[in-house]
Design an enzyme around this catalytic site. Structure first.
Site, PDB file in Angstrom:
ATOM      1  N   ASP A  82      -7.113  16.508  -9.855  1.00  0.00           N
ATOM      2  CA  ASP A  82      -6.034  15.627 -10.917  1.00  0.00           C
ATOM      3  C   ASP A  82      -6.135  15.764 -12.483  1.00  0.00           C
ATOM      4  O   ASP A  82      -5.816  14.832 -12.994  1.00  0.00           O
ATOM      5  CB  ASP A  82      -5.856  13.922 -10.023  1.00  0.00           C
ATOM      6  CG  ASP A  82      -6.608  14.435  -8.427  1.00  0.00           C
ATOM      7  OD1 ASP A  82      -6.919  13.118  -8.245  1.00  0.00           O
ATOM      8  OD2 ASP A  82      -6.038  14.913  -7.835  1.00  0.00           O
ATOM      9  N   GLU A  90       3.169  13.955  -5.075  1.00  0.00           N
ATOM     10  CA  GLU A  90       2.679  12.654  -5.386  1.00  0.00           C
ATOM     11  C   GLU A  90       2.436  13.328  -7.174  1.00  0.00           C
ATOM     12  O   GLU A  90       3.448  14.530  -7.614  1.00  0.00           O
ATOM     13  CB  GLU A  90       1.588  12.580  -4.668  1.00  0.00           C
ATOM     14  CG  GLU A  90       0.891  14.111  -4.585  1.00  0.00           C
ATOM     15  CD  GLU A  90      -0.356  13.640  -3.858  1.00  0.00           C
ATOM     16  OE1 GLU A  90      -0.229  12.141  -3.026  1.00  0.00           O
ATOM     17  OE2 GLU A  90      -0.254  14.981  -3.080  1.00  0.00           O
TER      18      GLU A  90
HETATM   19  C1  6LW Z   1      -4.254  12.120  -5.241  1.00  0.00           C
HETATM   20  C2  6LW Z   1      -3.363  12.465  -5.269  1.00  0.00           C
HETATM   21  C3  6LW Z   1      -3.787  13.497  -4.266  1.00  0.00           C
HETATM   22  O1  6LW Z   1      -4.304  10.805  -6.072  1.00  0.00           O
HETATM   23  O2  6LW Z   1      -4.791  12.781  -3.398  1.00  0.00           O
HETATM   24  O3  6LW Z   1      -4.002  14.297  -2.052  1.00  0.00           O
HETATM   25  C4  6LW Z   1      -5.004  11.788  -4.242  1.00  0.00           C
HETATM   26  N1  6LW Z   1      -2.848  14.596  -3.216  1.00  0.00           N
HETATM   27  O4  6LW Z   1      -2.324  13.451  -5.803  1.00  0.00           O
HETATM   28  C5  6LW Z   1      -7.249  11.871  -4.804  1.00  0.00           C
HETATM   29  O5  6LW Z   1      -7.145  12.732  -5.455  1.00  0.00           O
END
Ligand code: 6LW
Length: 502
Positions: free
Chosen positions: A15, A191
């Site tokens: 991330d 996301e």
């Molecule tokens: C993060 C999100 C994700 O907040 O996992 O699967 C979470 N995607 O972008 C933790 O890495």
């Protein structure tokens, strides 16, 4: 010309978010239940990166003391505005959506303010917050509307898409109810939103498809930071899905102008291994890829592997501990101290099966790796371990009249033992590629657990490394190699870690 190494940051550093300030770049990554939390790396050439500190170095900045496995510091965004570094993040199943500031990215950072909803004092509910300002100084917090409620159904979590609120940063209060924005091309889990104002247009870049093999990055454009946004004709901009590329799961990106004014995208990925590239031992790492522009849209090149050479870390415990050491839901100084040239771990009744073990570790950064520690077990019991989480770990333990190797895979525990009365000895924990014919499937690597007893290196056990991979453990983190104590006091005299990516 800059050499772009990939991985850019080895070992579990998922991330990534990056910001350029003057002639330097600052990169923040997730840290989940570990402390210190939210590491900050700095570079002046995008080639060499130095860990300059962490955002969360004091109790209370994150509420990870009791977060469930995988909770904690998820997905920061780091930006610079009006002379201050700003970082927003969700402390998942901990404090909630937080805003930190600092004059110097190396710290100290503020205590972290909760970003609260417009009509209450609870946290804005969502993950992966981004922070951006328009020319009038209005602050926009854009986030992924994953509802991490207590009754989260892992098979059908509630997801409200990409959402946004304007925020009064003097009170940390949202000025409105969340508004929904463009949320990608229809893949699951939109996301990791990031807003950019580029050449008078506003771009909203997101991840979608889930952080596994279907991960992708898509982008949209509009005239306002609040939208409406129109998706790029070339979405998704990048994905490794269904490709033979050695770096998979690429997604969760952040754009930045790099050296030589070339646009770059930092993003997460994994380096899976086995016959079908099934197992990613190190977890999600940070990578980088060049970006070009055509007709007002960015184009992100597929991520190409370009590993740095191997590394050797020899720790002198007479010196202060460096910032690479991490502990589980507690700060390192709460689980270890130094006495002369030794690191001292004193058991408190916990084991590695517990939420707050007496464990101090470092991320495993190479696919082939060996750590050797010299320990004095004076009436105690402890040793060297590779931890994915409480239920997936490998331990090499001395002090009970034997050196015991232990593999824990969920509810399955396998032990091997080699009797010895020695209480001052070297322990060796290696992970190496599988040797010889391993059949069609193969595996990521094999653990080799050994000790030097009576001057001879004795291999006590070997164990398939696939069981400590992000796929098998369903983990957001990665392997952490560290020392631990479960009874009495364990003194660690030496630590040598050697690894490479052959
Ligand atoms: C993060 C999100 C994700 O907040 O996992 O699967 C979470 N995607 O972008 C933790 O890495």
């Amino acid at each position: 010309m800059t050499t772009l190494h990939n991985p850019l940051l080895n070992g579990f550093h998922p991330d990534p978010s990056v910001v350029r300030v003057g002639d330097a770049w600052y990169l923040a990554t997730s840290s989940f239940e570990y402390l210190p939390g939210i590491p900050i790396h700095r570079s002046t050439d995008f080639e060499t990166w130095e860990l300059i500190g962490h955002v969360a170095t004091r109790p209370g900045q994150l509420g990870v003391a009791e977060v469930p496995t995988g909770g904690g510091a998820w997905a920061p965004t780091i930006r610079h505005h009006d002379g201050l570094f700003h970082l927003v993040i969700t402390d998942a199943m901990g404090r909630g959506m937080l805003h930190f500031t600092a004059e110097d990215a190396a710290g100290p950072w503020s205590d972290g303010d909760l970003i609260t909803v417009a009509d209450g004092d609870e946290s804005v509910f969502g993950i992966d917050p981004d922070i951006a300002w328009d020319a009038d100084g209005t602050c926009y917090v854009t986030f992924s509307g994953l509802q991490l409620s207590g009754d989260l159904n892992p098979n059908a979590p509630t997801h409200l898409g990409i959402q946004q609120v304007t925020v009064d940063l003097t009170t940390h209060t949202a000025l409105e109810e969340p508004r929904s924005l463009w949320s990608g091309t229809g893949l699951m889990f939109p996301e990791a939103p990031h807003l950019y104002e580029i050449d008078g247009a506003w771009y909203l870049m997101i991840a979608e498809g889930g952080t596994e093999r279907g991960h992708a990055i898509s982008i949209a454009r509009g005239d306002s930071p609040a939208g409406p946004f129109e998706g790029a004709p070339g979405n998704p901009l990048v994905s490794a899905r269904s490709t033979p590329r050695p770096i998979q799961n690429t997604g969760h990106g952040d754009l930045v102008v790099g050296p030589d004014d070339r646009w770059l995208c930092v993003l997460l990925g994994v380096r899976p291994r086995s016959g079908t590239r099934a197992f990613s031992a190190l977890g999600r790492e940070t990578f980088v890829s060049p970006v070009t522009w055509a007709e007002g849209w960015p184009q992100i090149a597929p991520v190409t592997l370009n590993p740095r050479g191997g590394t050797r870390v020899e720790v002198d415990f007479a010196d202060l501990l460096d910032d690479e050491w991490i502990a589980v839901r507690r700060l390192p100084e709460e689980v270890a101290s130094r006495d002369g040239d030794a690191l001292v771990l004193t058991a408190d009744g916990s084991t590695l099966a517990d939420a707050q073990p007496v464990f101090l570790g470092r991320r495993q950064e190479h696919l082939t790796n060996e750590v050797t520690v010299g320990i004095d077990i004076a009436g105690g019991i402890g040793g060297l371990a590779v931890r994915y989480d409480e239920r997936f770990r490998v331990e090499l333990e001395a002090g009970s009249g034997a050196v015991v190797a232990r593999a824990v895979v969920g509810d399955i525990v396998q032990t091997w033992s080699h009797p010895t009365a020695q209480t001052t000895l070297d322990l060796h924990l290696a992970s190496r590629p599988p040797e010889g014919a391993v059949g069609m499937v193969g595996t990521s690597d094999v653990f080799h657990l050994a000790a030097t007893i009576d001057g001879q290196r004795v291999e006590i056990a070997s164990f398939d490394g696939r069981f400590l991979s992000s796929e098998v453990t369903e983990s957001f983190t990665g392997r952490v190699v560290g020392v631990y104590a479960v009874e009495g006091t364990v003194r660690v005299r030496t630590w040598i870690a050697e690894g490479d990516d052959e």
